[in-house]
Design a protein around this motif. Sequence first.
Motif, PDB file in Angstrom:
ATOM      1  N   TRP A 152     -29.296  17.671  41.411  1.00  0.00           N
ATOM      2  CA  TRP A 152     -29.708  19.018  42.040  1.00  0.00           C
ATOM      3  C   TRP A 152     -28.813  19.551  43.085  1.00  0.00           C
ATOM      4  N   TRP A 153     -28.046  18.648  43.675  1.00  0.00           N
ATOM      5  CA  TRP A 153     -27.069  19.011  44.838  1.00  0.00           C
ATOM      6  C   TRP A 153     -25.887  19.541  44.064  1.00  0.00           C
ATOM      7  N   MET A 154     -25.329  19.022  42.925  1.00  0.00           N
ATOM      8  CA  MET A 154     -24.423  19.885  42.516  1.00  0.00           C
ATOM      9  C   MET A 154     -24.530  21.006  41.867  1.00  0.00           C
ATOM     10  N   GLU A 155     -25.959  21.439  41.513  1.00  0.00           N
ATOM     11  CA  GLU A 155     -26.515  22.636  40.836  1.00  0.00           C
ATOM     12  C   GLU A 155     -26.264  23.594  42.323  1.00  0.00           C
ATOM     13  N   GLU A 156     -26.641  23.102  43.302  1.00  0.00           N
ATOM     14  CA  GLU A 156     -26.729  23.804  44.398  1.00  0.00           C
ATOM     15  C   GLU A 156     -25.158  24.388  44.705  1.00  0.00           C
ATOM     16  N   LEU A 157     -24.430  23.439  44.912  1.00  0.00           N
ATOM     17  CA  LEU A 157     -22.845  23.515  45.123  1.00  0.00           C
ATOM     18  C   LEU A 157     -21.996  24.419  44.133  1.00  0.00           C
ATOM     19  N   GLN A 158     -22.648  24.578  43.107  1.00  0.00           N
ATOM     20  CA  GLN A 158     -21.706  25.390  42.154  1.00  0.00           C
ATOM     21  C   GLN A 158     -22.203  27.009  42.429  1.00  0.00           C
ATOM     22  N   ASN A 159     -23.295  27.243  43.529  1.00  0.00           N
ATOM     23  CA  ASN A 159     -23.284  28.741  44.127  1.00  0.00           C
ATOM     24  C   ASN A 159     -22.778  28.740  45.364  1.00  0.00           C
ATOM     25  N   LYS A 160     -21.618  29.641  45.452  1.00  0.00           N
ATOM     26  CA  LYS A 160     -20.850  29.659  46.719  1.00  0.00           C
ATOM     27  C   LYS A 160     -21.681  30.180  47.690  1.00  0.00           C
ATOM     28  N   ASP A 161     -22.883  30.854  47.596  1.00  0.00           N
ATOM     29  CA  ASP A 161     -23.460  31.466  48.634  1.00  0.00           C
ATOM     30  C   ASP A 161     -24.715  30.426  49.076  1.00  0.00           C
ATOM     31  N   SER A 162     -24.727  29.124  48.501  1.00  0.00           N
ATOM     32  CA  SER A 162     -25.582  28.241  48.956  1.00  0.00           C
ATOM     33  C   SER A 162     -25.381  27.693  50.282  1.00  0.00           C
ATOM     34  N   PHE A 163     -26.479  27.061  50.886  1.00  0.00           N
ATOM     35  CA  PHE A 163     -26.178  26.411  52.366  1.00  0.00           C
ATOM     36  C   PHE A 163     -25.634  24.971  51.679  1.00  0.00           C
ATOM     37  N   ALA A 164     -25.886  24.406  50.590  1.00  0.00           N
ATOM     38  CA  ALA A 164     -25.052  23.265  50.283  1.00  0.00           C
ATOM     39  C   ALA A 164     -23.597  23.443  50.315  1.00  0.00           C
ATOM     40  N   SER A 165     -23.266  24.615  49.747  1.00  0.00           N
ATOM     41  CA  SER A 165     -21.888  24.992  49.732  1.00  0.00           C
ATOM     42  C   SER A 165     -21.265  25.026  51.462  1.00  0.00           C
ATOM     43  N   LYS A 166     -22.119  25.949  52.221  1.00  0.00           N
ATOM     44  CA  LYS A 166     -21.589  26.097  53.649  1.00  0.00           C
ATOM     45  C   LYS A 166     -21.472  24.892  54.332  1.00  0.00           C
ATOM     46  N   PHE A 167     -22.403  23.957  53.870  1.00  0.00           N
ATOM     47  CA  PHE A 167     -22.355  22.674  54.808  1.00  0.00           C
ATOM     48  C   PHE A 167     -21.439  21.585  54.214  1.00  0.00           C
ATOM     49  N   PHE A 168     -20.785  21.770  53.028  1.00  0.00           N
ATOM     50  CA  PHE A 168     -20.083  20.762  52.122  1.00  0.00           C
ATOM     51  C   PHE A 168     -19.032  20.229  53.010  1.00  0.00           C
ATOM     52  N   GLU A 169     -18.183  21.108  54.044  1.00  0.00           N
ATOM     53  CA  GLU A 169     -17.220  20.575  54.702  1.00  0.00           C
ATOM     54  C   GLU A 169     -17.538  19.554  55.794  1.00  0.00           C
ATOM     55  N   ASN A 170     -18.810  19.785  56.190  1.00  0.00           N
ATOM     56  CA  ASN A 170     -19.537  18.867  57.396  1.00  0.00           C
ATOM     57  C   ASN A 170     -19.818  17.515  56.664  1.00  0.00           C
ATOM     58  N   GLU A 171     -19.782  17.287  55.288  1.00  0.00           N
ATOM     59  CA  GLU A 171     -19.965  16.256  54.519  1.00  0.00           C
ATOM     60  C   GLU A 171     -21.545  15.934  54.935  1.00  0.00           C
ATOM     61  N   PHE A 172     -22.385  17.207  54.790  1.00  0.00           N
ATOM     62  CA  PHE A 172     -23.701  17.124  55.067  1.00  0.00           C
ATOM     63  C   PHE A 172     -24.565  17.597  53.829  1.00  0.00           C
ATOM     64  N   PHE A 173     -25.523  16.879  53.539  1.00  0.00           N
ATOM     65  CA  PHE A 173     -26.261  17.149  52.016  1.00  0.00           C
ATOM     66  C   PHE A 173     -27.676  16.849  52.233  1.00  0.00           C
ATOM     67  N   SER A 174     -28.025  16.584  53.322  1.00  0.00           N
ATOM     68  CA  SER A 174     -29.582  16.321  53.567  1.00  0.00           C
ATOM     69  C   SER A 174     -30.506  17.550  53.686  1.00  0.00           C
ATOM     70  N   LEU A 175     -30.706  18.135  52.557  1.00  0.00           N
ATOM     71  CA  LEU A 175     -31.248  19.596  52.733  1.00  0.00           C
ATOM     72  C   LEU A 175     -32.519  19.452  52.318  1.00  0.00           C
ATOM     73  N   GLY A 176     -33.607  20.213  53.027  1.00  0.00           N
ATOM     74  CA  GLY A 176     -34.929  20.376  52.577  1.00  0.00           C
ATOM     75  C   GLY A 176     -34.907  21.533  51.739  1.00  0.00           C
ATOM     76  N   GLU A 177     -36.357  21.688  51.403  1.00  0.00           N
ATOM     77  CA  GLU A 177     -36.334  22.761  50.507  1.00  0.00           C
ATOM     78  C   GLU A 177     -36.131  24.133  50.866  1.00  0.00           C
ATOM     79  N   ASP A 178     -36.245  24.490  52.461  1.00  0.00           N
ATOM     80  CA  ASP A 178     -35.940  25.992  53.090  1.00  0.00           C
ATOM     81  C   ASP A 178     -34.496  26.042  52.839  1.00  0.00           C
ATOM     82  N   TYR A 179     -33.397  25.086  52.483  1.00  0.00           N
ATOM     83  CA  TYR A 179     -32.220  25.342  52.565  1.00  0.00           C
ATOM     84  C   TYR A 179     -31.627  25.252  50.905  1.00  0.00           C
ATOM     85  N   LEU A 180     -32.700  25.278  49.914  1.00  0.00           N
ATOM     86  CA  LEU A 180     -32.038  25.276  48.647  1.00  0.00           C
ATOM     87  C   LEU A 180     -32.650  26.628  48.103  1.00  0.00           C
ATOM     88  N   LEU A 181     -31.497  26.851  46.910  1.00  0.00           N
ATOM     89  CA  LEU A 181     -31.869  28.126  46.076  1.00  0.00           C
ATOM     90  C   LEU A 181     -32.952  27.909  45.123  1.00  0.00           C
TER      91      LEU A 181
END
Length: 365
Positions: A152-181
């Motif tokens: 599920w995380w990789m699916e989010e990372l493959q969209n450059k507009d996702s919060f997962a992508s924005k937070f990737f450089e901070n090595e942060f992946f602990s995302l709740g539902e409000d931050y997922l596409l």
Amino acid sequence: MKNIIKKITAKMGYQTDKKQILLLSDDWGSVRIKSKEDQADLIKKGYKVASRFDQFDSLETNEDLELLFEVLTKYKDHNGNHPCITAVTNVANPDFKKIKESDFQEYHYETIASTYLRYPDSDRVLNLTHEGIHNKIFIPQSHGREHVQVNWWMEELQNKDSFASKFFENEFFSLGEDYLLNPKRNRGIGASFDVWTYEDLINTKLIAKSSLEIFKALYSYNSKIFTPPAMFYNSIIEDEVVSLGVEWIDVGRVFKEPKIKGKESYQFNYLGKRRKSGIRVLVRNAIYETNMSSSDNGVAKCLNGIEQAFNLKQPAIISNHRASFVGGVTNKNRDKGLKSLDLLLKEIFKRWPDVEFIIATDWNV
């Protein structure tokens, strides 16, 4: 109602006249907030720091363990053993560099041996952990591999507009539902053994196997206890983990098992319940969290839970998280946690002089 359920399940489950304590502390090894600066950067990028984990949790450092060990070794039970923390440990984290090099098309992980060397002031954590094992004060048990549902995380990372992508450089992946596409069943991605598709189901089995193989390579023994992240998993993994030495699965008293296509089934658990796979169920019955409130240290609530467990002739199985004892974001959090742990242990030995701290690797029930 909770107390009634506790009493009923205590009668159904394992009982003992011994005053035993198993202190389970989750999330060791997993990255969370990399630093105070990264926390500030996440906020700038749109993340709202709400939970105590977002406020305080970070990878353990050398000093975190050294100071924790100082408190634990101040005390001994009537058998001559120090209080012991069962460190429920993730043995790997995403390999952020390799994932980025694949243009976010392939998932890669690194073991915590590499993570500890990469992160500042954590280069001796693995050696200190082995000291803790030798002295029977800090005993790792399995929390799976990484603390994220990788598909599920990789699916989010493959969209450059996702919060997962924005937070990737901070090595942060602990995302709740409000931050997922694309949240699944309105849940975040922290439960690494959660499932939605058949591919997820098969992947959980592979990850469970690799997590326990890595665990043994790191610590030279099999994990007896398996705590799925967020206590969420599909039972397809049970035969796999049992074959690799696991004896106990750590889940909730009322457990909702995820199945593909959004289906779920409910289970009612009690301590020692044996499942078809042969694995037994571990149910926590007390809580010790030092930072759930700025005005409370968690000691009184924990003592009450221990007393309840002993009155019901059960071991006190205490639920805790690493976030109570780490200072990577702020030392004040660690100072509060260690001070309250000292108070808790002092009061435990005062109230129950015959208390025994369970060493997970030695526990034979």
